[in-house]
Design an enzyme around this catalytic site. Structure first.
Site, PDB file in Angstrom:
ATOM      1  N   ASP A  50      18.680 -47.299 -21.314  1.00  0.00           N
ATOM      2  CA  ASP A  50      18.470 -48.426 -20.387  1.00  0.00           C
ATOM      3  C   ASP A  50      17.949 -49.611 -21.187  1.00  0.00           C
ATOM      4  O   ASP A  50      17.121 -49.448 -22.088  1.00  0.00           O
ATOM      5  CB  ASP A  50      17.463 -48.033 -19.297  1.00  0.00           C
ATOM      6  CG  ASP A  50      17.563 -48.937 -18.080  1.00  0.00           C
ATOM      7  OD1 ASP A  50      17.951 -48.447 -17.012  1.00  0.00           O
ATOM      8  OD2 ASP A  50      17.274 -50.149 -18.209  1.00  0.00           O
ATOM      9  N   CYS A 298      22.538 -48.894  -0.307  1.00  0.00           N
ATOM     10  CA  CYS A 298      23.948 -48.478  -0.358  1.00  0.00           C
ATOM     11  C   CYS A 298      24.775 -48.922   0.841  1.00  0.00           C
ATOM     12  O   CYS A 298      25.718 -49.701   0.688  1.00  0.00           O
ATOM     13  CB  CYS A 298      24.024 -46.966  -0.507  1.00  0.00           C
ATOM     14  SG  CYS A 298      23.104 -46.393  -1.932  1.00  0.00           S
TER      15      CYS A 298
END
Ligand code: UGA
Length: 478
Positions: A50, A298
């Site tokens: 990351d 989402c």
């Protein structure tokens, strides 16, 4: 017991080491971290990368960037067994990772389309430093034809004598709050590929999960479960399956919410209606809980992105626009109910139980609770909120309200309590005590988590979503 489990888990993984695959997971967000930790638990060697150095340092120090039941233990165990590593430089990971999962964010642009700039950036970085064969798998939720674009990208920038690629789509169906369980016991694993080699490699990666052949890290007595269906499709279809699944689930929720409104208007019980229609195996009982609507990172975003996909393909997706509109109206209708009962909102003390968009997560992205709080605070209510895990994240978004140490403190002196996330701990509250400490024993249940009878028994005025009593109140002019 835990020592024994650990020992068995270790030997189990050793057995699996023969089939160990070197995997790079790019992105240590919700999907990336669960995928990385889950694949490491089943015996693979995983490097999770990351860009956010702070996050990598936190993970390497044993911390977690977000709350997700079971994940911390999983990460701890795989790190101790040296199967999971966190690093910040993609170049260092690619040297050994044959299989690369892209798990970066695809947030919405202003027009609702998914922003694919992080996916493209990762593709550029991969093509700049990869050598040999790589299977690049998109796990981030992306619009259909993203795989095709990735293929084109690699054919222009990446395919050379030193590196060659296969592209695959492997949508995730993890739910926040039960993501670890969903990883180990999925309903299906979908892979979109255009080569047999890619399909075989993905089958290898997921073999322990497909065969349910691992010592379950979450269930003490998991038992032998049936094999998980492995659905192999072309890349476009796999990408579409993800958006279509989330849109369908959103549609079920908006459908039952629409029915709940009708139940209130005509005097029927939405809970009973949902239960009975859900008994039809063609419909199914899940995702038929009426309430203040769906939130999270989402459904709202994927619905919008899918509408845009339909639009650019020339297909009429009005149905999904309506799903979205019904969901947005949930907030208006709920606030109107509160206003109706309180008469004047300004100056009223309102307790809030629950801030997260759903229980077992600290995620407040597009949480209906925050939308409701903002509206009531803007009307002059004095809001005092409590959530078992989401208060820090809520504070960052709405610093102006008061946050309480527990549910009782939030209810103390309140003219009304709004139950907005169905955490189990709210079901264990001492209702007698709650009744005594409130200024007016009025509860608005935005998730239908309490029983109407129990509330009446304790002397509460109780307002839920979609019950016949709501219609009776209207008839009585309350
Ligand atoms: C959803 C999907 O369920 C996952 O399969 C998918 O992988 C994930 O999105 C994703 O795309 O990453 P999630 O957003 O974590 O998972 O949460 P859900 O459990 O699906 O709930 C979504 C929202 O719908 C919540 O606000 C929940 O309270 C609401 N909901 C759910 C209802 O209002 N009624 C219901 O009957 C069910």
């Amino acid at each position: 017991m835990s020592v024994l489990r650990f020992a068995i888990a270790e030997s189990n993984c050793l057995r699996l080491l023969e089939e160990q695959v070197n995997i790079t997971v790019i992105g240590a967000g919700y999907v990336g971290l669960i995928t990385a930790a889950g694949l490491a638990e089943t015996g693979h060697r995983v490097i999770c990368v990351d860009d956010d150095l702070g996050k990598i340092q936190l993970l390497n120090a044993g911390g977690m960037p977000f709350y997700e039941p079971g994940l911390e233990n999983l990460v701890k165990r795989s790190r101790a067994a040296k199967r999971l590593e966190f690093i910040a430089r993609i170049e260092d990971a690619l040297a050994q990772g044959e299989v690369i999962f892209i798990c970066v964010g695809t947030p919405p642009l202003e027009n609702g389309e998914a922003d694919l700039s992080s996916v493209e950036l990762v593709a550029r970085r991969i093509s700049a430093c990869a050598r040999g064969y790589h299977l690049v798998i998109e796990k981030s939720t992306v619009p259909v034809q993203t795989g095709r674009r990735l293929q084109k990208h690699f054919s222009i920038y990446g395919d050379n004598s030193q590196a060659h690629y296969d592209i695959a789509s492997n949508p995730e169906f993890l739910r926040e709050g039960s993501g670890v369980e969903d990883f180990f016991h999925p309903d299906r694993i979908v892979v979109g590929v255009d080569s047999e080699k890619a399909a075989a490699l993905l089958e290898e990666v997921y073999k322990p999960v497909l065969e349910q052949n691992f010592l379950c890290p979450i269930h003490e007595n998991c038992g032998k479960r049936p094999h998980v269906p492995f659905v192999v499709t072309d890349i476009n279809s796999a990408e579409l399956i993800k958006h279509a699944s989330n849109s369908f689930l959103s549609m079920k929720i908006s459908f039952i919410n629409m029915i709940a409104d009708l139940c209130e208007a005509v005097g029927a019980d939405a809970g009973k209606v949902a239960e009975a229609i859900g008994m039809d195996s063609r419909i199914g009982g899940s995702f038929l809980r009426p309430g203040i609507g769906f939130g999270g990172s989402c459904f709202p975003k994927d619905l919008q992105a899918f509408v845009r996909v339909g639009q650019s393909a020339g297909c009429d997706f009005t149905l999904l626009r309506e799903v979205e509109r019904i969901n947005q109206r949930r907030i208006d209708l709920f606030v109107a109910k509160v206003r109706n009962e309180l008469w004047v909102v300004r100056g009223k003390r309102i307790g809030v139980w629950g801030l997260a968009f759903k229980p077992r997560t600290d995620d407040v992205r597009s949480a209906p609770a925050l939308a409701i709080i903002r509206r009531l605070a803007a009307e002059g209510a004095q809001v005092r909120a409590y959530d078992p895990h989401a208060m820090e994240k809520a504070k960052a978004q709405i610093p102006e309200i008061e946050y309480c140490a527990d549910a009782y403190a939030a209810a103390e002196g309140a003219d009304a309590v709004l139950a907005l996330t169905e955490w189990d701990e709210f079901l264990r509250l001492d209702l007698k005590k709650v009744r005594q400490i409130m200024a007016r024993p009025l509860i608005f249940d935005g998730r239908n988590m309490f029983s109407c009878a129990a509330m009446a028994e304790h002397g509460f005025e109780y307002v839920d979503i979609g019950s016949a009593s709501e219609a009776r109140k209207q008839v009585l002019g309350r």
